[in-house]
Scaffold this motif. Structure first.
Motif, PDB file in Angstrom:
ATOM      1  N   GLU A  10      -7.952  -2.769   0.161  1.00 42.76           N
ATOM      2  CA  GLU A  10      -7.751  -4.139   0.653  1.00 42.76           C
ATOM      3  C   GLU A  10      -8.236  -4.283   2.092  1.00 42.76           C
ATOM      4  N   PHE A  11      -9.512  -4.022   2.282  1.00 35.44           N
ATOM      5  CA  PHE A  11     -10.155  -4.152   3.591  1.00 35.44           C
ATOM      6  C   PHE A  11     -10.250  -5.627   3.948  1.00 35.44           C
TER       7      PHE A  11
ATOM      8  N   HIS B  93      -4.126   2.065   2.856  1.00 38.96           N
ATOM      9  CA  HIS B  93      -4.265   0.612   2.933  1.00 38.96           C
ATOM     10  C   HIS B  93      -4.816   0.267   4.316  1.00 38.96           C
ATOM     11  N   PHE B  94      -5.790  -0.641   4.382  1.00 40.87           N
ATOM     12  CA  PHE B  94      -6.451  -0.898   5.659  1.00 40.87           C
ATOM     13  C   PHE B  94      -5.483  -1.438   6.710  1.00 40.87           C
ATOM     14  N   HIS B  95      -4.541  -2.264   6.293  1.00 45.89           N
ATOM     15  CA  HIS B  95      -3.550  -2.778   7.238  1.00 45.89           C
ATOM     16  C   HIS B  95      -2.755  -1.631   7.859  1.00 45.89           C
ATOM     17  N   ARG B  96      -2.370  -0.668   7.057  1.00 51.32           N
ATOM     18  CA  ARG B  96      -1.642   0.498   7.546  1.00 51.32           C
ATOM     19  C   ARG B  96      -2.516   1.317   8.494  1.00 51.32           C
TER      20      ARG B  96
ATOM     21  N   LEU C 218     -16.514  -2.048  -2.462  1.00 53.51           N
ATOM     22  CA  LEU C 218     -16.318  -2.789  -3.707  1.00 53.51           C
ATOM     23  C   LEU C 218     -15.636  -4.113  -3.393  1.00 53.51           C
ATOM     24  N   VAL C 219     -16.300  -5.213  -3.717  1.00 53.58           N
ATOM     25  CA  VAL C 219     -15.736  -6.518  -3.419  1.00 53.58           C
ATOM     26  C   VAL C 219     -15.633  -7.338  -4.695  1.00 53.58           C
TER      27      VAL C 219
ATOM     28  N   THR D 139     -12.212  -1.175  -0.794  1.00 54.82           N
ATOM     29  CA  THR D 139     -12.078  -2.291  -1.721  1.00 54.82           C
ATOM     30  C   THR D 139     -11.681  -3.521  -0.917  1.00 54.82           C
ATOM     31  N   SER D 140     -12.136  -4.683  -1.366  1.00 54.30           N
ATOM     32  CA  SER D 140     -11.819  -5.905  -0.640  1.00 54.30           C
ATOM     33  C   SER D 140     -11.993  -7.108  -1.553  1.00 54.30           C
ATOM     34  N   ASN D 141     -11.265  -8.163  -1.223  1.00 50.62           N
ATOM     35  CA  ASN D 141     -11.483  -9.453  -1.867  1.00 50.62           C
ATOM     36  C   ASN D 141     -12.523 -10.274  -1.116  1.00 50.62           C
TER      37      ASN D 141
END
Length: 385
Positions: free
Chosen positions: A155-156, A111-114, A83-84, A184-186
């Motif tokens: 937040e990929f 969370h992708f960063h994690r 989902l973007v 999910t991503s921006n």
């Protein structure tokens, strides 16, 4: 907001749960969200009872077993969903509805960063334990796939060359093991790591993602996160019981009633515990954040993982508590640089927080930034993550 995924709704999937929120008035109708909920419902149905673990005697270790399992995974593995859309479109909320009701025995929402912090930590531990140069990717993928057949990433994004260089091989190995990805991503897949050195080597990963997940662009609609900030009072004086109650209400509004729980961030191999977090909002008290041995790296981890910080109990600052003041200055600078919104209670207004003694003049910039961070223009800025 009541728990949207009550037992009967869990049996029906994310689309009925989403419609229930609209019926109760917790959400307004939104065509982009409705389409995403329908796509998630379709994936939910295809995933019911999904478990791609190989049968006994077909471990990943042998070449033939790996080839057979890969062919099996490609044939039967459901295609995931990416989902973007811009910040505040409801992507994370929808993915959380899906994750909560997903009938998959092993699943993880992270969370992708994690996730990437954990990946690097495990790779480092593997290399330390296996100095003979054994490829760490297959055993790492085995471990991740044993923990989760469904990975939901919030937040990929890819900003680090170290991440970019391992993602292709790691995700190919995960897909070979039947892991399904929802994200999910921006940022659209074609724009990931765009303009960065070494991107050519990253392109196969983009192609792989587009092969193994459907991409859904959530356009238009309302920015629900920014709407939650509209008209919200962000600086409460003094830091008393009334202010604490007002911060409780602000935290509930900003999180949209999402489940609140502690979150653990990894910073330089250390664990940083966020005591309360939900839907991109973190909450700390001042002592925990500025009266302990934390520094710029810790504050940056918070600022990149959360779009809003709710901070209780900022005291008056002076040379008598300068270590706290110094950390607070670094914290505010970091929040400012990352466009993180700050909702706080304090014993004074920003211009009165640090009035006397050595370094009072240095605090003037911090006070100015704190004033700016209360403006409607500031509250309308997008978080870069």
């Amino acid at each position: 907001m009541d728990n949207p995924t009550e037992p009967l709704l869990k049996q029906a999937g994310p689309l009925p749960a989403y419609r229930s929120l609209i019926d109760k008035g917790d959400l307004a109708p939104d065509p982009a969200q409705a389409l995403a909920a329908e796509r998630l419902q379709d994936l939910w149905e295809r995933l019911r009872g999904y478990d791609p673990r190989p049968a006994a005697g077909q471990a990943h270790g042998g070449l033939l077993a790996r080839l057979l399992h890969r062919r099996h995974a490609e044939e039967y593995m459901p295609i995931g969903l990416y989902l973007v859309g811009e910040v505040g479109r409801g992507k994370s909320m929808l993915m959380d509805l899906f994750f909560d009701v997903a009938d998959v025995p092993r699943k993880q929402r992270i969370h992708f960063h994690r996730f990437m912090q954990t990946v690097h930590s495990r790779l480092h531990a593997w290399k330390r334990a296996n100095p003979n140069g054994t490829d760490p990717i297959p055993p790492l993928a085995d471990t991740i796939a044993a923990e989760a057949a469904l990975l939901c990433f919030d937040e990929f994004q890819v900003n680090d060359i170290a991440d970019a260089m391992i993602l292709g091989r790691l995700f190919q190995a995960l897909f070979d093991r039947g892991v399904v990805v929802v994200a999910t991503s921006n940022i659209a897949p074609d724009d990931l790591f765009k303009g960065q050195p070494g991107r050519d080597a990253f392109l196969p990963f983009i192609a792989l993602i587009k092969q193994r997940v459907d991409v859904l662009l959530m356009t238009g609609g309302r920015d629900y996160r920014r709407e939650r900030m509209r008209g919200l009072r962000t600086w409460h004086v003094p830091a008393d019981d009334r202010s604490r109650h007002e911060l409780d209400e602000a935290f509930a509004k900003l999180t949209g009633g999402a489940a609140v729980k502690p979150v653990v961030l990894t910073v330089m191999g250390r664990e940083l515990i966020v005591p309360q977090a939900a839907d991109g909002v973190a909450r700390f008290n001042f002592d925990r954040l500025c009266n302990t041995a934390l520094g710029a790296g810790d504050y940056l981890a918070i600022a990149t993982n959360f779009r809003t910080l709710v901070l209780d109990g900022i005291p008056r600052l002076s040379p008598d508590n300068y270590d706290q003041a110094r950390r607070f200055i670094v914290l505010v600078d970091t929040l400012y640089d990352q466009h993180v919104k700050l909702v706080a209670s304090a014993d004074a207004t920003p211009d009165q927080l640090y009035q006397r003694g050595e370094n009072a003049r240095m605090f003037e910039r911090t006070a100015s930034r704190l004033d700016e961070m209360q403006s409607q223009d500031w509250l309308g800025l997008a978080h870069p993550a």
